[in-house]
Design a protein around this motif. Structure first.
Motif, mmCIF file in Angstrom:
data_model
loop_
_atom_site.group_PDB
_atom_site.id
_atom_site.type_symbol
_atom_site.label_atom_id
_atom_site.label_comp_id
_atom_site.label_asym_id
_atom_site.label_seq_id
_atom_site.Cartn_x
_atom_site.Cartn_y
_atom_site.Cartn_z
ATOM 1 N N GLU A 307 0.889 -1.104 0.009
ATOM 2 C CA GLU A 307 -0.135 0.087 0.108
ATOM 3 C C GLU A 307 0.730 1.158 -0.021
ATOM 4 O OE1 GLU A 307 -2.398 -0.279 3.270
ATOM 5 O OE2 GLU A 307 -3.969 -1.590 2.452
ATOM 6 N N LEU A 308 2.010 1.175 0.734
ATOM 7 C CA LEU A 308 2.692 2.397 0.925
ATOM 8 C C LEU A 308 3.814 2.573 -0.234
ATOM 9 C CD1 LEU A 308 3.616 4.569 2.907
ATOM 10 C CD2 LEU A 308 5.506 3.218 3.537
ATOM 11 N N SER A 309 4.092 1.629 -1.063
ATOM 12 C CA SER A 309 5.082 1.608 -2.059
ATOM 13 C C SER A 309 4.549 1.323 -3.431
ATOM 14 C CB SER A 309 6.183 0.690 -1.730
ATOM 15 O OG SER A 309 5.785 -0.615 -1.952
ATOM 16 N N LYS A 545 1.919 -0.716 10.972
ATOM 17 C CA LYS A 545 1.129 0.524 10.601
ATOM 18 C C LYS A 545 2.145 1.774 10.704
ATOM 19 C CE LYS A 545 -3.046 0.813 12.009
ATOM 20 N NZ LYS A 545 -4.261 1.387 13.150
ATOM 21 N N PRO A 546 2.214 2.305 9.519
ATOM 22 C CA PRO A 546 3.331 3.544 9.583
ATOM 23 C C PRO A 546 2.913 4.618 10.717
ATOM 24 C CG PRO A 546 2.756 2.864 7.481
ATOM 25 C CD PRO A 546 1.854 2.033 7.996
ATOM 26 N N ASN A 547 3.614 5.077 11.325
ATOM 27 C CA ASN A 547 3.524 6.241 12.330
ATOM 28 C C ASN A 547 2.578 7.311 11.761
ATOM 29 O OD1 ASN A 547 4.798 8.728 13.970
ATOM 30 N ND2 ASN A 547 3.866 7.142 15.098
ATOM 31 N N THR A 548 2.888 7.796 10.412
ATOM 32 C CA THR A 548 2.031 8.786 10.197
ATOM 33 C C THR A 548 0.580 8.161 10.086
ATOM 34 O OG1 THR A 548 3.934 9.510 8.943
ATOM 35 C CG2 THR A 548 1.936 10.543 8.313
ATOM 36 N N THR A 549 0.310 7.154 9.421
ATOM 37 C CA THR A 549 -1.013 6.342 9.403
ATOM 38 C C THR A 549 -1.614 6.288 10.716
ATOM 39 O OG1 THR A 549 -0.449 5.073 7.324
ATOM 40 C CG2 THR A 549 -2.354 4.802 8.618
ATOM 41 N N SER A 550 -1.166 6.032 11.794
ATOM 42 C CA SER A 550 -1.682 5.775 13.196
ATOM 43 C C SER A 550 -2.027 7.267 13.572
ATOM 44 C CB SER A 550 -0.596 5.434 14.172
ATOM 45 O OG SER A 550 -0.269 3.932 13.472
ATOM 46 N N GLN A 594 1.684 15.554 -4.384
ATOM 47 C CA GLN A 594 0.240 15.372 -3.871
ATOM 48 C C GLN A 594 0.306 13.683 -4.105
ATOM 49 O OE1 GLN A 594 -2.081 17.720 -3.502
ATOM 50 N NE2 GLN A 594 -3.449 15.613 -3.184
ATOM 51 N N LYS A 595 0.887 13.105 -4.976
ATOM 52 C CA LYS A 595 0.675 11.573 -5.161
ATOM 53 C C LYS A 595 1.011 10.802 -3.930
ATOM 54 C CE LYS A 595 2.249 7.670 -8.029
ATOM 55 N NZ LYS A 595 3.261 7.433 -9.241
ATOM 56 N N HIS A 596 2.229 11.329 -3.097
ATOM 57 C CA HIS A 596 2.669 10.442 -1.985
ATOM 58 C C HIS A 596 1.357 10.695 -0.826
ATOM 59 C CE1 HIS A 596 5.779 9.687 1.366
ATOM 60 N NE2 HIS A 596 4.854 8.890 1.389
ATOM 61 N N PHE A 597 0.973 12.211 -0.885
ATOM 62 C CA PHE A 597 0.043 12.505 0.016
ATOM 63 C C PHE A 597 -1.251 11.799 0.074
ATOM 64 C CE2 PHE A 597 -3.513 15.395 1.236
ATOM 65 C CZ PHE A 597 -3.189 15.658 2.713
ATOM 66 N N ASP A 598 -1.858 11.692 -1.358
ATOM 67 C CA ASP A 598 -2.842 10.897 -1.711
ATOM 68 C C ASP A 598 -2.982 9.565 -1.192
ATOM 69 O OD1 ASP A 598 -4.146 13.065 -2.547
ATOM 70 O OD2 ASP A 598 -3.946 12.624 -4.730
ATOM 71 N N ARG A 599 -1.741 8.668 -1.463
ATOM 72 C CA ARG A 599 -1.470 7.469 -1.117
ATOM 73 C C ARG A 599 -1.529 7.303 0.420
ATOM 74 N NH1 ARG A 599 0.880 3.140 -3.636
ATOM 75 N NH2 ARG A 599 1.265 4.341 -5.375
ATOM 76 N N LEU A 600 -1.037 8.214 1.173
ATOM 77 C CA LEU A 600 -0.915 8.196 2.779
ATOM 78 C C LEU A 600 -2.320 8.268 3.193
ATOM 79 C CD1 LEU A 600 1.297 8.146 4.760
ATOM 80 C CD2 LEU A 600 1.173 10.574 5.053
ATOM 81 N N LEU A 601 -3.195 9.216 2.562
ATOM 82 C CA LEU A 601 -4.475 9.389 3.112
ATOM 83 C C LEU A 601 -5.514 8.123 2.811
ATOM 84 C CD1 LEU A 601 -3.783 12.170 3.808
ATOM 85 C CD2 LEU A 601 -5.913 13.077 3.184
#
Length: 884
Positions: A307-309, A545-550, A594-601
């Protein structure tokens, strides 16, 4: 289900007699390790024969837990009567069938010099020979190795070129396979590899291993350096932070392999986002590279990484291990020298009993844990390595002082310890606590040690010169320190209880396949305060679970509310004070990627309405920025609004931000406010830039955000300058001791068992200095000077970049601890700072190829300790001692 292939092994594992014999063999081994007189465990040959037959059936299962059970039974059988040739042969057969011939090296009289010493019978000879042939691999430049089944599967998987995610116990041998694969690739033809480690402490260990393996076949770099030639392989051994500079160089030869170790650090508070950004940046920059991720005990490692990569990944998860563990909880009882023991068997049973101690330990275990450990160790046979886990640095130091002296060291080994003591006396202080413990053949290991001391301790421990080692949570960060025995009396990291994942990772260090068939884990506790059983039997699985996701999931409302707030508003907010770095990171991603931001959300799966609100809030940031997005991307962990503020100031007059003096220029006697910037000395210009950065980024407040002695921005800058000038740790320690002596009313903050105020002060000074250098100077200050360097360079005409290259390399000077280009080049090869500073005296200024010069350098000029370090690294050749 096919009864013959799977049901039968499962039924055999549950057979009452097999379970009884297995548990009795385990109990026998446990009692045999106790120094005092213990009860006897005897088992009839007939029952052993029957259980061995059942174990051979269990070993044929496809289930890894069952194979582990069979493999450990074979080892227990051999250890029950080590000289019994029938048990030796049975153990070997079971190990072969369970896919674990790696441990067969410990079974005597079976296989030697490439052949079996005796026949097992025609059919068994055929079976065993075929298995050994299948698991024997010839590795380029390293000879033949016998793999386990898992290692063979992993070797095949990564050699296919696929992206691989690995979850395996510490003892599974994954690191060896990955290292050999990278070495083979780099030896075959000129290629580039990137090896990402979680901490700076691991850089030297990993880089030295690669240099030793690759020798002249590749460059091994521990900091980013541009590639100057394409006819030789290169491997970068970097932390996630150091990867950032490599990602900015668009001329870097795309790596064929990228390996990210200890990938569970994605969850770490603070550094999790650094790992995440590094991972995403590497995938985005090098989409055609082969990616390999590794971590221990992770359930479904593939899904979060995918999901992250966005990568397709092969799952190489295993619970298979070539060594088994004797796990026991020892409960000290009040008013008696007896203790209860509980051994946790792989059969699922708990084997209970009572053991006799040399002394009563209940009270000591409650109030004087160091003494309790020391006394308990005397109840165990002392011919094997032992790691004691300590919750913090100060307890590691004080407990090490309590441990009994080692009586095992030879004259040569005693000399090696003496050489380390001499180095520490010169580099740190003659009264440093590590020197006091080393005199007893004991050491401690934590992140606060100078690099070369830590490396030498690891080497002395691996050679069993040091047998008892007290370690902090560095054991949880991938440091390669396996032990025959592991003792835990306080399962905490500082004051926070270890999570089930952390505890499992910790005890995974018990068991060294290089020296033994098994490892021992002892949890020491007191009656009515038991914790060992809960920790040792907890089978809770960890999902990444990546820290930013948590944070996105748990603090959505606060992130929305503070999305556009100023730094002051965020840090003063009750809920937002711990979220500042995450808010800065989200601002950065929204504006620049924006691409990374969207994937993170997407992966955080927050409520769509909340997502819309967050994006609407962040959209207001874009309108406030003048800094180019390409420049903003280079420093993803610093607030874009503050970066913009710095950019506007530098853009107005970039030359007012560039040092023009040389480091050795004298300080002026005229007040700096009366002199133009370009006429100041180097130190004064450095000080001026740092204070201007502090006025924007509040560096002083960040440095003092946690407990410890307060450090003002001016003393921090002064220490950073002295660090760059090549001053050793001893210089800073002596300076701190002068300050301590001048403040005699200041209370001690050390819990050392040594009652001398002088030694307590030295330990306190060493702790303060190493923390200040490793955290404040070489990390936090470097972060802001890296930003300064990037922005200043961007504001200059490209034609002037070369002219100001030296001045703009200040971040590297601060991080590595030298402003001498020759020392910096030596350190980029993985050479320790202390050695690089000594080599500088012999390195001619006109040398073009430093690596070639090192190969010819006569190491006899150095002390024995530094000479051994260099020769182990493979950067120099061994030279006979000569008189000078």
């Amino acid at each position: 289900m096919n009864r013959d292939s799977e049901t039968l092994p499962l039924e055999a594992s549950r057979d009452e007699e097999f379970v009884e014999i297995y548990d009795n063999l385990l109990k026998h081994l446990f009692l045999s390790k106790q120094a005092g007189t213990q009860e006897e465990v005897t088992i009839s040959p007939q029952k052993l024969q029957h259980a061995t037959w059942l174990a051979s059936i269990i070993s044929l299962s496809k289930s890894e837990p069952l194979k582990n059970l069979a493999n450990s039974f074979g080892a227990l059988l051999h250890l029950y009567s080590p000289s019994n040739s029938a048990y030796q042969r049975a153990c070997y057969i079971i190990q072969s069938r369970s896919g674990n011939l790696l441990s067969s090296r410990h079974i005597p009289n079976i296989f030697e010099n490439g052949q079996y010493l005796n026949s097992f019978g025609a059919l068994l000879d055929l079976e065993l020979g075929a298995t050994r042939g299948r698991l024997t691999h010839k590795l380029e430049g390293a000879g033949e190795f016998v793999f386990t089944d898992y290692q063979a599967r992993l070797w095949s998987g990564i050699r296919s070129g696929s992206n691989v995610a690995i979850s395996a116990p510490t003892s599974a041998g994954k690191s060896f396979i990955i290292r050999r694969y990278i070495v083979e690739k780099l030896r075959t033809k000129p290629e580039t590899a990137i090896f990402v480690v979680p901490t700076k402490a691991l850089i030297n260990q990993v880089s030295m291993d690669f240099k030793s393996d690759l020798k002249d076949n590749a460059h091994v770099y521990t900091t980013y350096r541009p590639q100057e030639e394409n006819d030789k392989s290169i491997i970068y051994v970097l932390t996630p932070e150091r990867c950032n500079k490599l990602l900015q160089d668009k001329t870097t030869r795309p790596p064929s392999i990228i390996f990210i170790d200890e990938v569970h650090n994605l969850e770490a508070e603070g550094r999790g986002m650094v790992f995440e950004n590094c991972l995403y940046g590497l995938v985005a920059r090098f989409p055609n590279s082969q990616f390999i991720f590794a971590g221990p005990f992770i359930e479904d490692i593939v899904t979060p990484l995918k999901e992250l990569s966005g990568l397709d990944l092969i799952d190489e998860t295993t619970v298979a291990t070539p060594v088994f563990q004797v796990r026991a909880a020892i409960t000290f009882l009040p008013r008696t020298s007896k203790a209860e023991y509980r051994i946790f068997s792989q059969t699922g049973n708990i084997i209970s009993g009572t053991t006799v101690l040399n002394k009563k330990l209940y009270s000591k275990a409650k109030g004087k844990k160091g003494e309790a450990i020391s006394t308990f160790l005397q109840n165990l046979k002392q011919d094997e390595s032992c790691i004691i886990f300590a919750p913090r640095k100060s307890t590691a130091e004080s407990w090490a002082l309590e441990l009994p002296p080692s009586s095992k060291a030879s004259i040569e080994q005693t000399e090696a310890i003496g050489e380390l003591i001499d180095f520490l006396a010169e580099e740190i202080h003659p009264d440093y606590s590590l020197i006091r413990t080393l005199r007893n053949g004991v050491a401690f290991h934590h992140a606060g040690l100078p690099d070369i001391a830590r490396i030498e301790i690891e080497e002395l421990y691996s050679q069993e010169v040091i047998t008892n080692l007290v370690c902090t949570s560095t054991l949880l960060q991938g440091v390669n320190l396996p032990a025959d025995k592991l003792i835990v009396i306080n399962p905490k990291n500082d004051t926070t209880p270890l999570t089930p994942f952390e505890f499992k990772n910790l005890i995974g260090r018990a068991g060294r396949i290089s020296t033994n068939l098994y490892g021992e884990v002892y949890c020491l506790e007191v009656k009515d305060e038991e914790w060992g059983e809960e920790k040792l039997t907890n089978e809770e699985k960890t999902k990444i679970k990546p820290n930013t996701t948590s944070i996105l999931q748990e603090h959505t409302d606060t992130l929305i509310r503070l999305a556009t707030a100023t730094r002051g508003e965020i840090v003063e907010d009750l809920e937002g004070s711990k979220l500042y770095t995450t808010i800065c990171y989200l601002r950065h991603l929204f504006v620049s990627d924006q691409k990374h931001f969207d994937r993170l959300l997407d992966t955080s799966r927050i409520n769509p309405q909340h997502r819309t609100l967050l994006e609407e809030q962040l959209s207001g940031i874009k309108d406030q920025l003048s800094i180019p997005l390409e420049l903003l991307r280079q420093n993803p962990y610093v607030d874009p609004l503050l970066q913009n503020q710095l950019y506007l100031q530098i853009q107005a007059d970039p030359y007012a931000w560039i040092p023009t003096s040389f480091p050795n220029s004298r300080r002026s006697t005229t007040p700096t406010e009366e002199i133009d910037f370009e006429d100041l000395s180097f130190y004064e210009q450095f000080d001026d830039i740092a204070r201007r950065l502090d006025s924007i980024f509040h560096i002083e407040a960040e440095v003092n955000s946690k407990w410890g002695d307060y450090i003002g921005i001016r003393p921090l800058i002064y220490d950073a300058f002295q660090w760059m000038s090549g001053k050793p740790h001893r210089y800073f320690i002596d300076k701190y001791l002068v300050r301590l002596n001048a403040n005699t009313d200041e209370p001690e903050k050390d819990d050392s068992s040594d009652g001398s105020p002088k030694t307590r002060s030295v330990d306190r000074a060493a702790s303060h200095v190493t923390k200040n250098i490793s955290s404040n100077i070489t990390f936090k200050l470097v972060k802001y000077f890296s930003l300064w360097s990037d922005i200043t360079k961007a504001c200059l005409p490209e034609s002037e970049h070369e002219q100001h290259a030296y001045a703009l390399s200040l971040p590297s000077m601060i991080e590595l601890g030298s402003y001498d280009p020759r020392v910096l080049e030596l350190m980029s090869l993985g050479i320790n700072r202390s050695i690089a500073l000594k080599l500088r005296k012999d390195l001619p200024t006109n040398v073009e190829n430093v690596e070639a010069w090192l190969q010819k350098y006569n190491t006899a000029r150095l002390s024995p300790l530094l000479r051994r370090y260099l020769e182990r690294s493979g950067l120099t050749k061994r030279h006979e001692l000569q008189a000078y």
